[in-house]
Design an enzyme around this catalytic site. Sequence first.
Site, PDB file in Angstrom:
ATOM      1  CB  SER A   1      -0.971  -0.033   1.188  1.00 49.99           C
ATOM      2  OG  SER A   1      -1.994   0.919   1.024  1.00 49.99           O
TER       3      SER A   1
ATOM      4  CD  GLU B   1      -2.412  -2.597  -4.162  1.00 51.76           C
ATOM      5  OE1 GLU B   1      -3.573  -2.880  -3.812  1.00 51.76           O
ATOM      6  OE2 GLU B   1      -1.735  -1.716  -3.585  1.00 51.76           O
TER       7      GLU B   1
ATOM      8  CG  HIS C   1      -5.487  -2.530  -0.484  1.00 53.80           C
ATOM      9  ND1 HIS C   1      -4.547  -2.028  -1.362  1.00 53.80           N
ATOM     10  CD2 HIS C   1      -5.328  -1.847   0.672  1.00 53.80           C
ATOM     11  CE1 HIS C   1      -3.847  -1.075  -0.763  1.00 53.80           C
ATOM     12  NE2 HIS C   1      -4.304  -0.938   0.470  1.00 53.80           N
TER      13      HIS C   1
END
Length: 312
Positions: free
Chosen positions: A110, A208, A278
């Site tokens: 992330s 992502e 995620h």
Amino acid sequence: MLMKPSKLKIGDKVGVIAPASPPKSEPLKKGIRFLEDLGLKVKVGNSVHKKYGYLAGNDTERIEDIHKMFSDSDVKAIFCACGGFGTGRIVSRLDFELIRQNPKIFWGYSDITFLHTAIHQQTGLVTFHGPMLSSDIGLEDVHEASKESFQQLFHTENFDYTYDKTKLETVSEGVATGHVIGGNLTLLVSTLGTPFEVNTKGKIFFIEDIDEEPYQVDRMLNQLKMAHKFKDASGIIIGDFKNCEPKKRERSLTLDEVLTEHIASTGKPALKGFNIGHSSPNIAIPVGSIGTMNTFEHSFIIESGISEGENE
């Protein structure tokens, strides 16, 4: 020069840091217990429980935690508690020579994407894009495959993506080999124009994201396309785009339409449907190791991200 950190052994000491936002306390405790159950001893960074607005302590405190963990010879791996926001604020102040001289496992995803990109490009160290202690492992219902990803750190077998291969779809056909680089789309775009701009030349590029509407994904993919990041790549891996559905607009392109328009047009080998990011499970992969993707076989294999002992 590519460097692989040494594999973990039962009894090793590992560090836990929060280089971005502060983790939730109870999930973090559960995540730390998970590491201990793996047979590891845990050292928690000083800023992990601090709060400075949306940050886990001020920039200096979070930087000090990173430097202390890398310089501590007893610490064999560094795990990020969670993401959130903040790594872009500190990356220009990191001592990359210190990191280069003390290569060890570094793990997260992330917002941690900015650190993965910078550390690998500045030092050659292979890092790990994988589930975090508070925001993944510490959840009530954590997938066993997410936990299993940590076994990559104890063994030197190559990584072969096998989880639910029936989900994988070809966006553009072909075979590609190259160092694997990438991560969170929003963070990758934020590197553009900085000294840490993601370099995709000849690499397998994976992306992502979470909670971005199709028009926002469209904007970011278009920016990467105009910066030649897809054109430069040898192949493209599309991970999970959780909750990336239309919300504000009455009319919208779908996420698949956006991804296909921007990526299929590159003509580069591209696969989508990976549980990387995620998602549940969140399958960890080594960033910087050499990978090979084959759209005809729906396969994605990466060399082990760790070494048997002395750093390679």
